[in-house]
Motif scaffolding. Structure first.
Motif, mmCIF file in Angstrom:
data_model
loop_
_atom_site.group_PDB
_atom_site.id
_atom_site.type_symbol
_atom_site.label_atom_id
_atom_site.label_comp_id
_atom_site.label_asym_id
_atom_site.label_seq_id
_atom_site.Cartn_x
_atom_site.Cartn_y
_atom_site.Cartn_z
ATOM 1 N N MET A 286 -9.023 -2.947 1.697
ATOM 2 C CA MET A 286 -8.464 -3.585 0.635
ATOM 3 C C MET A 286 -9.490 -4.525 -0.210
ATOM 4 O O MET A 286 -9.590 -4.599 -1.307
ATOM 5 C CB MET A 286 -7.227 -4.566 1.069
ATOM 6 N N ASP A 314 2.261 -4.565 -4.899
ATOM 7 C CA ASP A 314 2.599 -2.871 -4.986
ATOM 8 C C ASP A 314 1.574 -2.160 -5.350
ATOM 9 O O ASP A 314 1.009 -1.433 -5.056
ATOM 10 C CB ASP A 314 3.886 -2.747 -5.817
ATOM 11 N N VAL A 317 -1.545 -2.384 -3.221
ATOM 12 C CA VAL A 317 -1.434 -1.241 -2.078
ATOM 13 C C VAL A 317 -1.247 0.041 -2.549
ATOM 14 O O VAL A 317 -1.961 0.875 -1.675
ATOM 15 C CB VAL A 317 -0.021 -1.593 -1.489
ATOM 16 N N SER A 318 -0.960 0.323 -3.771
ATOM 17 C CA SER A 318 -1.000 1.717 -4.145
ATOM 18 C C SER A 318 -2.449 2.330 -4.283
ATOM 19 O O SER A 318 -2.828 3.297 -4.183
ATOM 20 C CB SER A 318 -0.218 2.078 -5.388
ATOM 21 N N ALA B 278 0.233 -8.015 0.009
ATOM 22 C CA ALA B 278 -0.461 -6.577 0.103
ATOM 23 C C ALA B 278 -0.656 -6.356 1.394
ATOM 24 O O ALA B 278 -0.470 -5.169 1.780
ATOM 25 C CB ALA B 278 -1.606 -6.435 -0.945
ATOM 26 N N ARG B 281 2.573 -5.589 3.447
ATOM 27 C CA ARG B 281 2.719 -4.310 2.843
ATOM 28 C C ARG B 281 2.155 -3.094 3.760
ATOM 29 O O ARG B 281 2.631 -2.337 4.257
ATOM 30 C CB ARG B 281 2.788 -4.004 1.579
ATOM 31 N N LEU B 282 0.757 -3.358 3.856
ATOM 32 C CA LEU B 282 0.091 -2.435 4.455
ATOM 33 C C LEU B 282 0.249 -2.379 6.024
ATOM 34 O O LEU B 282 0.235 -1.442 6.552
ATOM 35 C CB LEU B 282 -1.415 -2.700 4.287
ATOM 36 N N ARG B 285 3.543 -0.431 6.379
ATOM 37 C CA ARG B 285 3.309 0.861 6.235
ATOM 38 C C ARG B 285 2.670 1.332 7.420
ATOM 39 O O ARG B 285 3.104 2.426 7.815
ATOM 40 C CB ARG B 285 2.397 1.155 5.046
ATOM 41 N N ALA B 321 -3.959 5.301 4.924
ATOM 42 C CA ALA B 321 -4.841 4.945 3.941
ATOM 43 C C ALA B 321 -5.848 6.237 3.558
ATOM 44 O O ALA B 321 -6.850 6.244 2.800
ATOM 45 C CB ALA B 321 -5.491 3.911 3.613
#
Lengths: 322, 322
Positions: A286, A314, A317-318, B278, B281-282, B285, B321
């Motif tokens: 990241m 978001d 993260v995308s 983020a 979130r990761l 995921r 990822a």
């Protein structure tokens, strides 16, 4: 002169496995410093891991952790086991070097080639164990330590964390000091597999033992088949009780093997370790992605009130994970 | 009966912005509980954020944080500013409810519709602020609080964290207690923008003030153009000094605006917030990916010594990822 980067990892691994404390120490330092050779170290050591019994040792300041460690080392050495000691000091900003007090108390073992002693500072977060603690344990394991004592002062979350690293967790207490209540409060009743009331020659030792036993029996750990943590007494600075403690540790090991608990604990531990490294990796990735301006853009949108932080996250993260 | 999920977020936002403390409180609770409506809340609030001045207030236990907060609230109310107070209690396992002592000390303001007071337990990590603290601040900001005081006890990392959340950080001290040395040790000298020696009617107040000023002048913050943190005196429980403190806070605000520092701090803060979400979130995921057995597989490889944890983590990361 060899450059810092050109470490001959295979040679170090071979030497450490042949019993060189110096090589073992260098490997741990590589791990601790997140040296570029870290991955090579871990890869070469992997096939040799999984042999050591890891015993966590924790207790409040003043209960006599170092003397107790010394007592246990002596009892384990009488069985001719190779012993490793990893003392994690959450208060020390220094690392790899000597914790003077500990070294003095453990000096009895310092010339014994069958004992490897290492201090580590805890880094990362307050009262917590260093991220490199599990990796240091792997190094000691692969280098042939048959039993590893991980010692840390029981402040904050460290006793819970140490329980996550160990096969068996030994909680030390001392008479008085309201330790019983403290124990219950800090949740160490749940993490302790074996309790030792040290300084048992002092007033109040029996009371502490009784209180502890009572609290344990009040817990939910008395169902049939469950391990009921024993409460032992010791006077570590006179080496009284070491043999009994080691026997209790053995009983716990046997119980774990019988109930598939050892595999379960080790599986959980390995999973957490992998997870933590993976998360670290994602964080780094990241960082790379964010370096290209994505974070700055997202931040401006948040500051302008056009995006809330969740929507902005978001977007970030995308870009990291598709 | 309405189900828990069917919260009418737009109505709550409207009511909160119209001045309803009840609606504001409900929104913060939604945020704190990570309610499914959290994202809707944040999205609807975003356009209204960025107006509040956020002032962090920290100090060791016993320096009089709650009385000082009360003193500041009164001084700010005399300027007719809408004030929010967010008291973050790192020791309390309870949340949203009353911290009795604080409530009593702040009760002077409890009937004032221009003051909103909220306690939050810190969760997540020891001594740290809750992950939801920045979101709660956003809610109060969007609901029209013109000044928000975030108060937390200065233990562990919390004073550093609070500085990261605030536009201006006010560090409270009290005479004696070796506070000067403590301050230097804990690094609060670096995070404090304004220092207030509370209980200034006690012996030693002048010494504490002098020591602090000396330490500040020894720091690297005396270069031209840099803010030199003032050291003020107050007797908060008699409301003495509140006006002077608010004036110092104003001077700091003016200085920040003049030196582009306010924008810089808010930009950094927003970036960190986005980053933290983020990462969360990761992590989630990764949890989903790992749920399909990838972690179990990787773990078995580690246990068998066929993979080291780093190589296993690579496998996991590549599934999250790409």
């Amino acid at each position: 002169m060899r450059s810092r980067r050109s470490v001959d990892v295979p040679a170090l691994v071979e030497q450490a496995r042949a019993g060189s404390s110096r090589a073992l120490g260098r490997l741990i330092t590589l791990v601790e410093n997140a040296h570029p050779a870290l991955r090579e170290v871990m890869a070469l050591l992997a096939p040799h891991t999984g042999q050591a019994r890891i015993i966590g040792l924790t207790g409040s300041p003043g209960v006599g952790k170092s003397t107790s460690t010394s007592m246990l080392v002596r009892a384990l050495r009488q069985r001719d086991l190779r012993v490793g000691v990893l003392a994690v000091d959450p208060s020390s900003p220094f690392s790899g070097g000597a914790l003077l007090g500990d070294r003095i108390r453990l000096s009895e073992h310092s010339l014994d080639p069958g004992v490897y002693i290492r201090s580590m500072a805890s880094r990362g977060h307050l009262g917590g164990l260093a991220w490199s603690t599990p990796q240091a344990l792997r190094v000691m394991d692969a280098a042939g330590c048959e039993v590893i004592l991980v010692e840390t002062v029981g402040v904050g979350q460290s006793e819970v964390e140490i329980a996550g690293l160990a096969d068996t967790t030994l909680v030390l207490l001392a008479p008085g000091m309201g330790d019983g209540v403290q124990a219950a409060k800090a949740g160490i009743l749940e993490v302790g597999d074996v309790f030792v009331v040290n300084k048992a020659d002092r007033d109040g030792a029996d009371t502490t033992v009784r209180e502890l036993r009572q609290m344990i029996s009040l817990g939910d750990r008395t169902e049939p088949g469950l391990w009921r943590p024993p409460v032992l007494k010791a006077v570590a600075d006179r080496h009284e009780g070491g043999e009994e403690v080691v026997e209790a540790l053995d009983r716990h090991l046997a119980w774990m093997q019988e109930h598939d608990e050892l595999d379960r604990r080790r599986r959980t531990r390995a999973a957490r370790e992998v997870e933590a490294i993976a998360l670290q990796r994602l964080r780094a990735r990241m960082g790379e992605v964010l370096g290209d301006g994505a974070l700055a853009e997202a931040t401006e949108e948040v500051l302008a009130g056009r995006l809330d932080p969740y929507a902005a996250a978001d977007q970030v993260v995308s870009r990291v994970a598709g």
